[in-house]
Each structure stands twice: as structure tokens, then as C-alpha cells.
Design a protein around this motif. Structure first.
Motif, mmCIF file in Angstrom:
data_model
loop_
_atom_site.group_PDB
_atom_site.id
_atom_site.type_symbol
_atom_site.label_atom_id
_atom_site.label_comp_id
_atom_site.label_asym_id
_atom_site.label_seq_id
_atom_site.Cartn_x
_atom_site.Cartn_y
_atom_site.Cartn_z
ATOM 1 N N SER A 90 32.352 57.594 123.309
ATOM 2 C CA SER A 90 32.388 58.176 124.656
ATOM 3 C C SER A 90 32.897 59.613 124.665
ATOM 4 O O SER A 90 32.814 60.291 125.686
ATOM 5 N N LEU A 91 33.434 60.073 123.522
ATOM 6 C CA LEU A 91 33.899 61.463 123.408
ATOM 7 C C LEU A 91 33.037 62.281 122.459
ATOM 8 O O LEU A 91 33.352 63.439 122.180
ATOM 9 N N PRO A 126 38.478 58.955 129.652
ATOM 10 C CA PRO A 126 37.550 58.124 130.429
ATOM 11 C C PRO A 126 38.114 56.721 130.607
ATOM 12 O O PRO A 126 38.802 56.188 129.730
ATOM 13 N N LEU A 127 37.828 56.104 131.735
ATOM 14 C CA LEU A 127 38.383 54.794 132.047
ATOM 15 C C LEU A 127 38.072 53.773 130.957
ATOM 16 O O LEU A 127 38.936 52.993 130.555
ATOM 17 N N GLN A 264 40.130 68.383 136.720
ATOM 18 C CA GLN A 264 39.446 67.308 135.998
ATOM 19 C C GLN A 264 40.275 66.023 136.021
ATOM 20 O O GLN A 264 39.742 64.923 136.178
ATOM 21 N N THR A 265 41.580 66.184 135.869
ATOM 22 C CA THR A 265 42.462 65.016 135.869
ATOM 23 C C THR A 265 42.511 64.373 137.249
ATOM 24 O O THR A 265 42.545 63.147 137.381
ATOM 25 N N ALA A 268 39.570 62.246 137.557
ATOM 26 C CA ALA A 268 39.709 61.029 136.749
ATOM 27 C C ALA A 268 40.683 60.054 137.402
ATOM 28 O O ALA A 268 40.464 58.839 137.399
ATOM 29 N N SER A 271 39.536 57.453 140.021
ATOM 30 C CA SER A 271 38.919 56.204 139.578
ATOM 31 C C SER A 271 39.949 55.220 139.031
ATOM 32 O O SER A 271 39.603 54.086 138.699
#
Length: 285
Positions: A90-91, A126-127, A264-265, A268, A271
Motif C-alpha cells: 500500500s506504500l 493508511p487505515l 494530509q493527516t 486521514a 477516517s
């Protein structure tokens, strides 16, 4: 989640690195460890030559960027050198460029003087990666023979502007000696969300000593002053002497520099149900 303990790749063709030299991600890893979807790359033998590191510090973007600012300060001012990186599918589309080299946004740092290890992320997590990442880090910690994980995080309060010095609250699991003598209040009730929520649950289940140092902070404004308070508390816990004078003097500049990461945080955190942290649990009495 399936745990993979024995997928370890050594790279014997690489030239030896002095444990006293600053390690660089431009080198090939001396060791690669696979934990299901998470890969950990080591670039230095120092971690395994000095005996188990005394503490692991986690530094992930979170409330008020308190954790990120504290981790950045340790790298910039306290002699932490990069010794590895952590990557995941995912990264895979994200690289951070440092000194002309592309590296993972999640890096591993080490201070030989204090024998303290740190995992620092330069991007919001990411979650979907939070639980496997924490699970892999704790498995990695076990493999190194380590027992203690500690982090600094923000705890959003509506009256932050009115506080001359933010208060500190501790949430711990496992066996910690001398915490009560430090004079900080224990976090008794409430919600926490994000990577440190995953850390505390998984650490408790594994019997790992884990400690979150919560500092009252802004929710979505970078808060270097709260990070400085958190670092002072971290110093008392770990014995690492941290000079926060530079952090305080550069506070306004840091707030400007970290606006994009805060944005950005914030996205995030939306969510992660961060608003829960402002509420009390149903079973609170």
C-alpha cells in the motif's frame, strides 16, 4: 493475521559497514525480513552487535503532529541515524527522497549512544496498514530481544490556546517501574484511535511493555510546544537527555513547514473516527 517468523534473507555480498558510521539507504540491505505484507530492511549490523536496544520509539503523524515533530527533533538534534526502512504494497507508490536517494516513507533510526531504536513515518498511515504494521513491528521487536515500546502523541483539547503548559497523561501496559514517581496523571477512561490504539491492544495481548505519553494539544494545528513537553516526559522515562530549546525557538517555522503534512493527516484522521477521543465510553463510571 498470519505471522511469518522465519522469512529472513541475508545479503552476504555486501561490504561490511562500521557500526560507528552513519548508515545510508543507498546501500543494499544486510538483512530483509518479511512479515506477511510488511517488509523490513536493515542496513546496519549495529542493531545486533550492541545487544538489544533499550527502547523502541514510534513516531507516526497524528493529533497536532505531536508525535511527528518529536520524532523529527530526535533525528535532527539527538544523533539518530537511519539504519533501515519498512515497506508495504500500500506504500509502494510512495518514495521520500533524501540525499538524492528514494527511500520508503517509513524509516528506522538508531542512536548508538543511547541504544534507542525509532520507527518514523513521514506520511499518514493508511487505515489498512495500521494493524499489520504494528503486528510486524512487535514481532520484529521480539526478534531483537527488546521489551519496551514508547511513543509521544497529542491529545486534542478545546482550550489548548489557554494552556501555558499542556498536561501529560500516561497510558501503559506491561511492567513499567517508576511511572507513578514521575508525577504524571494516568489516562483512566476514554477512547483512542489510530496506530497507537492498535499498539496498545496488541502489546497488551502479547505481554509487551508499551507506553503512550499523551500531551494536550491542538487537533489539527502543528503543535511543537506540546511536542517539547512530550519529549521532556520521554526523557524522564528513557533516560535520554533531550534538549528542546531549538524546538521551542523554531516553533513558528515548524508550524509553517508542516502545514501540508497536517492537512494530509487531518484527512486521514477523518477516517479514523478521531472525534471519539473527545467522548467518554459507555461503561465509564
Amino acid at each position: 493475521m498470519k505471522r511469518v517468523w522465519n522469512t529472513v534473507f541475508l545479503h552476504p555480498g555486501r561490504a561490511p559497514v562500521s557500526k560507528h558510521a552513519r548508515c545510508s539507504p543507498m546501500d543494499k540491505p544486510v538483512r530483509t525480513l518479511r512479515f506477511d505484507t510488511i517488509s523490513i530492511y536493515e542496513y546496519s549490523e549495529a542493531l545486533r552487535q550492541d545487544g538489544p536496544p533499550r527502547f523502541l520509539i514510534l513516531s507516526f503523524p497524528d493529533t497536532g503532529l505531536v508525535s511527528s515533530i518529536a520524532g523529527r527533533h530526535l533525528v535532527v538534534s539527538e544523533g539518530f541515524s537511519i539504519v533501515g526502512e519498512i515497506d508495504a504494497p500500500s506504500l509502494s507508490h510512495i518514495s521520500v527522497v533524501h540525499n538524492g536517494r528514494a527511500v520508503s516513507p517509513i524509516q528506522i533510526y538508531y542512536s548508538e549512544a543511547s541504544r534507542i531504536l525509532m520507527v518514523l513515518s513521514e506520511v499518514p498511515l493508511p487505515l489498512g496498514i495500521m494493524h499489520p504494521l504494528i503486528d510486524s513491528i512487535l514481532t520484529y521487536l521480539h526478534g531483537l530481544g527488546m521489551e519496551n515500546v514508547v511513543t509521544v502523541s497529542g491529545l486534542a483539547v478545546p482550550n489548548r490556546f489557554e494552556l501555558e503548559k499542556p498536561n501529560v497523561f500516561l497510558l501503559s501496559t506491561g511492567e513499567w517501574r517508576g511511572l507513578k514517581e514521575l508525577g504524571f496523571e494516568e489516562l483512566k477512561e476514554g477512547f483512542i484511535t489510530g496506530p497507537y490504539a492498535a499498539l496498545m491492544k496488541e502489546a497488551r495481548r502479547r505481554g509487551v511493555n508499551a507506553l503512550v505519553i499523551f500531551v494536550e494539544s491542538f487537533y489539527d494545528i502543528p503543535d511543537p510546544e506540546s511536542a517539547a513537553v512530550g519529549l521532556q516526559a520521554l526523557s524522564k522515562v528513557t533516560g535520554l537527555e533531550v534538549d528542546v530549546s531549538r524546538l521551542i525557538s523554531e516553533a513558528e517555522l515548524l508550524k509553517l513547514k508542516m502545514r501540508d503534512l497536517m492537512r494530509q493527516t487531518r484527512e486521514a484522521m477523518s477516517s479514523l473516527e478521531k472525534d471519539l477521543e473527545k467522548k467518554m465510553p459507555l461503561m465509564y463510571t
